[in-house]
Design an enzyme around this catalytic site. Structure first.
Site, mmCIF file in Angstrom:
data_model
loop_
_atom_site.group_PDB
_atom_site.id
_atom_site.type_symbol
_atom_site.label_atom_id
_atom_site.label_comp_id
_atom_site.label_asym_id
_atom_site.label_seq_id
_atom_site.Cartn_x
_atom_site.Cartn_y
_atom_site.Cartn_z
ATOM 1 N N SER A 202 0.836 -1.204 0.000
ATOM 2 C CA SER A 202 0.000 0.000 0.000
ATOM 3 C C SER A 202 0.875 1.260 0.000
ATOM 4 O O SER A 202 1.579 1.508 -0.962
ATOM 5 C CB SER A 202 -0.970 -0.052 1.182
ATOM 6 O OG SER A 202 -1.972 0.929 1.075
ATOM 7 N N HIS B 20 -4.754 -1.868 -3.586
ATOM 8 C CA HIS B 20 -6.124 -2.221 -3.163
ATOM 9 C C HIS B 20 -7.131 -2.079 -4.304
ATOM 10 O O HIS B 20 -8.248 -1.588 -4.105
ATOM 11 C CB HIS B 20 -6.564 -1.342 -1.987
ATOM 12 C CG HIS B 20 -5.614 -1.321 -0.833
ATOM 13 N ND1 HIS B 20 -5.232 -2.468 -0.163
ATOM 14 C CD2 HIS B 20 -4.961 -0.289 -0.225
ATOM 15 C CE1 HIS B 20 -4.383 -2.133 0.818
ATOM 16 N NE2 HIS B 20 -4.202 -0.827 0.792
#
Length: 230
Positions: free
Chosen positions: A124, A158
């Site tokens: 991330s 994501h």
């Protein structure tokens, strides 16, 4: 050889019972019992996050450590980082990560480590940081953010895990707030060797990754081949 492994999601923090991506990262060091250092900067050096890192990596054949900028393990960060085989950057607030790294000079230290063969990886925020720019929610709404530029292009993590990520990435590229780049689902990781995409791997079947760009005034998603590690 320069290596970066950028995870869209997954790893010990999201899949504590499936450490296949974490093991894959360790395997790239080619050293028995590689020394791996966790950088939890983006989480504000969360103690819970650090504990989960040790809980996971103490089950793997490696020597785990971590680097907190609130309690540095050494006054000589250059030597500390350069002694590592793997750097693993956790998720959290990308903007805060970049500000703190630049304040401490860690961005330059990590670039030298990467150039000298230390495997760098992250999830991330810890993946966005290696690209020129990326999609972040650091300031609330999803928006673009300039990053370190070790790798060319932009990155969106994501991609399947948060419903707003895909449309936001498309819009930001369409409106020229982001350059073209890569997107990765939770559980998918992009492995770059010497600045070029080597392969994409996944910890779960069905996890995908894409090259995303403008083509004839429209967004184009090009699926990348994915090697399932299961």
């Amino acid at each position: 050889m320069k290596q970066i492994i950028a995870m869209g999601g997954g790893g010990f923090s999201m899949e504590p019972d499936n450490l296949s991506l974490d093991q894959y990262i360790l395997n790239q060091s080619k050293r028995e019992q590689p020394r791996i250092c966790f950088l939890p900067t983006a989480s504000g050096d969360s103690q819970n996050y650090i504990q989960r890192f040790y809980h996971a990596f103490q089950t793997l054949d490696c020597v785990p450590s971590h680097l907190s900028l609130f309690k540095p393990p050494s006054s000589d960060l250059v030597s500390f980082v350069m002694e590592m085989d793997v750097i693993y950057v956790g998720g959290g607030n990308t903007r805060n990560l970049l500000v703190l790294w630049k304040e401490w000079g860690l961005d330059h230290i990590l670039r030298e480590a990467w150039k000298n063969g230390v495997v760098v990886a992250g999830i991330s925020a810890g993946a966005i940081c290696w690209f020129e720019e990326g999609v972040t929610d650091s300031a609330g709404p999803l928006t673009s953010l300039k990053s370190l530029g070790f790798l060319q292009g932009s990155f969106c993590p994501h991609y399947d895990g948060e419903k707003d990520r895909r449309p936001a990435y498309h819009q930001l590229i369409s409106n020229k707030f982001l350059c073209s780049g890569y997107a990765a689902d939770d559980g998918a990781a992009l492995h770059f060797i010497n600045d070029q995409l080597f392969q994409t791997v996944s910890s779960r079947s069905g996890a995908k990754a894409y090259r995303v760009m403008m083509a004839e005034h429209e967004i184009a998603e090009i699926p990348l081949p994915v090697k399932y590690l299961g």
